[in-house]
Design an enzyme around this catalytic site. Structure first.
Site, short mmCIF file in Angstrom:
data_model
loop_
_atom_site.label_atom_id
_atom_site.label_comp_id
_atom_site.label_asym_id
_atom_site.label_seq_id
_atom_site.Cartn_x
_atom_site.Cartn_y
_atom_site.Cartn_z
N TYR A 45 0.78 -1.29 -0.04
CA TYR A 45 0.11 0.34 -0.09
C TYR A 45 0.81 1.19 0.27
O TYR A 45 0.30 2.08 -0.89
CB TYR A 45 -1.23 0.03 1.80
CG TYR A 45 -1.98 -1.22 1.06
CD1 TYR A 45 -1.98 -2.12 0.24
CD2 TYR A 45 -3.05 -1.39 2.85
CE1 TYR A 45 -3.43 -2.96 0.12
CE2 TYR A 45 -3.96 -1.98 3.07
CZ TYR A 45 -3.62 -3.32 1.72
OH TYR A 45 -4.65 -4.17 1.82
N HIS A 102 -0.21 -11.59 2.21
CA HIS A 102 -0.52 -10.84 1.24
C HIS A 102 -1.64 -11.68 0.55
O HIS A 102 -2.42 -12.00 -0.01
CB HIS A 102 0.09 -9.96 0.67
CG HIS A 102 -0.69 -8.88 0.08
ND1 HIS A 102 -0.47 -7.36 0.69
CD2 HIS A 102 -2.60 -8.73 0.19
CE1 HIS A 102 -1.03 -6.53 0.47
NE2 HIS A 102 -2.47 -7.32 0.55
#
Length: 270
Positions: A45, A102
């Site tokens: 991110y 992730h």
């Protein structure tokens, strides 16, 4: 703040998502000011520094359940360790509460190597819990054979059921974490959801979140860059849907995925 509690994890039921969030520092700080005590971020991110500054500025670190994620390209053991240590520096903390892989990353490193590196970080106190994200049911079973997985964070909303994953979660008493819980806005104009929202004097987002929260092992991660909506989303905690309403919303599932990058696993098994 209501919590979700399983034998593997206790965390605030609603967290604040930060993927593609605008004005990260100010919006995370607003979320904390209005009552959120769970914040989700990730290495990819590229906002861990702003998230960390917001939490530091709030003075609430001891009250915040903080999650970050190891990017799948960092799945080799040495990269797991190095990248997590770098995440902690950016987040201005000596530990996170939850560290996730992730995406499945078998092309980068064997799963046992990755998860053993993550549990090593847990043993060092750099994370309280370890888990996975975007793991379909078969991959989740495999991960559970290797490590004490606390949750699988997956896309989940009224248009996307996760029955097979939930079956594995129930069998192993772990939590589900739902990201994109309003299908990136797609469900907000759904006639069934808007009708139920009107009946409760609620927002469609609150209804979609309340639907997920009714599944008592499920954490939800709404995201907004609008302060009023950030506050409104917390109202889902006070919204109780009837069994009929839950059934009507559950009937909307149609396998609609909003997040499906080229490296995502096959989801038919989910």
């Amino acid at each position: 703040m209501r919590t979700v509690t399983t034998p593997r994890l206790t965390a605030p039921a609603i967290g604040f998502g930060t993927w593609e969030l605008e004005d990260v520092h100010d919006n995370v700080r607003h979320a904390l000011d209005v009552g959120y005590r769970h914040v989700d971020t990730a290495q990819i991110y590229r906002n861990e520094d702003e998230v960390g500054r917001a939490i530091e500025d709030s003075g609430l670190r001891d009250e915040v359940f903080l999650t970050t994620k190891v990017w799948y390209q960092k799945a080799a053991a040495q990269d797991v360790v190095r990248s997590t240590e770098e995440s902690l520096e950016r987040l201005r903390t000596d530990h996170v509460d939850l560290l996730l892989l992730h995406w499945p990353a078998d092309d980068v490193a064997p799963l046992d190597e990755t998860l053993e590196a993550m549990t090593g970080l847990q043993e060092r106190g750099l994370t309280r819990h370890v888990g996975v994200s975007n793991f379909p049911s078969d991959e989740l079973r495999r991960a559970l054979e290797i490590a004490p997985i606390a949750t699988d964070q997956v896309e989940h909303h009224p248009y996307l059921a996760i029955d097979a994953i939930r079956d594995v979660a129930h069998a192993h008493e772990l939590a589900i974490t739902a990201y994109s819980p309003i299908a990136r806005g797609e469900v907000l104009s759904d006639p069934t959801i808007t009708e139920i929202a009107q009946e409760h004097d609620a927002t469609p987002a609150q209804v979609a979140l309340a639907f997920l929260l009714a599944q008592t092992d499920t954490l939800v991660l709404p995201k907004s860059s609008t302060p009023s909506r950030i506050t409104e989303n917390l109202g889902a905690l006070d919204l109780e849907l009837s069994a009929d309403e839950l059934e009507r919303i559950g009937g909307l599932a149609r396998g609609s995925r909003q997040v499906d990058p080229p490296f995502a696993p096959e989801w038919d098994a989910a």
